[in-house]
Scaffold this active site. Structure first.
Site, PDB file in Angstrom:
ATOM      1  N   GLY A   1      41.749  65.761 106.383  1.00 55.36           N
ATOM      2  CA  GLY A   1      42.781  65.071 107.140  1.00 55.36           C
ATOM      3  C   GLY A   1      42.315  63.760 107.743  1.00 55.36           C
TER       4      GLY A   1
ATOM      5  CD  GLU B   1      39.919  68.574 101.083  1.00 61.87           C
ATOM      6  OE1 GLU B   1      40.184  67.888 102.073  1.00 61.87           O
ATOM      7  OE2 GLU B   1      39.179  68.162 100.160  1.00 61.87           O
TER       8      GLU B   1
END
Length: 341
Positions: free
Chosen positions: A116, A139
């Protein structure tokens, strides 16, 4: 004065300044932070006395290490499915606002920038790196995929480098980020406080060498192959340390994440950010109903046993049909769309 201190706002010399202020959590984003930043940007956008925005991170370790995935996992455990939708819908709205803002936005990545945090920095008009910048999109390691517009901004690099970043969690330092084409400005870490839209060119340093330089000739022919299976086959056939370590890392990641990430980054080439975010919202909501993300967060961030039990456990068991389902609309949920201004 507001009691909310996780993001600090000020105006100095014609610049709106935003400081991500959770240094104890490496400035990881919460939904409250996302909402506060979005609201402040909206308030500043039409003000004639503000010519640009500068975003930095508090502390000496991180710009922003990502979204607060532990909070997302806790929401799943308590059955708060609304938060699983709201967090990503509003985070992606912020990513889009940053990218389409009517004033320049400078994001200074003086430290760790992942997930993010990358969605904030690389969607801004002027991403800036320093000697302390440490960028990765890891991720797949936690059973997710690179989102927050990564299908758009990773593709500023070559196709092979974009896939290597998404599939392996490859870490780049400041000069490497410049070298692969993800940012243009490189400033000294000690001069972060001086950064303004007017002096970026004056502060910009030349990049003579980057850690990625010796790796690029290995990345390009391997991650430039047409399928994920070809990439894995070639890595397995090689015996050099880079190939061995790269394959070892990928084999520890979620097989579903690897398949979906390969498909997403490949398909996203040439798409605008709104198209990419619409797809990523579908993908992330499907991941919210599948087991791997929550198992990955458990294994890597909660219990820290480093032994996630992926479902399926092998790359060969993730079929094209299974991958395709991730790209379809989520039953009962509206697709993501850019919010009206």
């Amino acid at each position: 004065m507001s009691a909310f201190q996780d993001v600090l706002f000020s105006i100095e010399n014609g610049h709106g300044r935003i400081v991500l202020n959770r240094p104890q959590a490496l400035n990881a984003l919460t939904l409250d932070m996302i909402d506060a930043i979005g609201a402040q940007l909206a308030a500043w956008e039409m003000r004639a006395d503000i010519k640009a925005i500068v975003i930095t991170g508090a502390g000496d370790k991180a710009f922003c290490a990502g979204g607060d995935v532990k909070a997302v996992r806790e929401a799943k455990l308590r059955g708060d499915l609304g938060l699983l939708e709201d967090f990503y819908r509003r985070e992606y709205a912020l990513n889009h606002r940053l990218a389409t803002y009517r004033k320049p936005i400078v994001a200074v990545m003086d430290g760790i920038v992942m997930g993010g945090g990358a969605g904030i920095a690389f969607n801004c008009s002027h991403p800036v790196v320093t000697h302390k910048s440490l960028f990765a999109m890891p991720e797949c390691r936690i059973g997710l995929f690179p989102d927050v517009g990564a299908g758009h901004f990773l593709n500023r690099a070559s196709p092979a480098v974009a896939l290597a970043l998404g599939l392996t969690g490859l870490t780049l330092r400041g000069p490497g980020i410049i070298r692969v084409g993800l940012a243009r400005y490189f400033v000294g870490s000690g001069r972060v406080g001086e950064v303004a839209i007017d002096n970026l060119d004056a502060l910009n340093l030349a990049v003579d060498s980057a850690g990625i330089d010796e790796m690029l000739p290995k990345i390009e022919p391997v991650f430039g192959l047409k399928t994920l299976d070809e990439i894995v086959t070639v890595l397995a056939a090689r015996r050099d340390p880079w190939a061995v370590e790269t394959l070892k890392a990928m084999r520890s990641f979620s097989p579903t994440s690897l398949r979906v990430t390969f498909a997403h980054i490949t398909r996203a080439r040439g798409q605008d950010l709104a198209e990419v975010l619409k797809t990523e919202f579908r993908l992330v909501q499907h991941f919210m109903t599948a087991p791997d993300f929550f198992e990955g967060v458990r294994a890597q961030l909660i219990d820290k046993d480093g032994a996630p039990k992926w479902q399926p456990a092998e790359l060969g068991a993730v079929t094209p049909e299974m991958v395709e389902r991730y790209f379809t609309p989520v039953p009962g949920l509206k697709d993501w769309a850019p919010p009206t201004r």
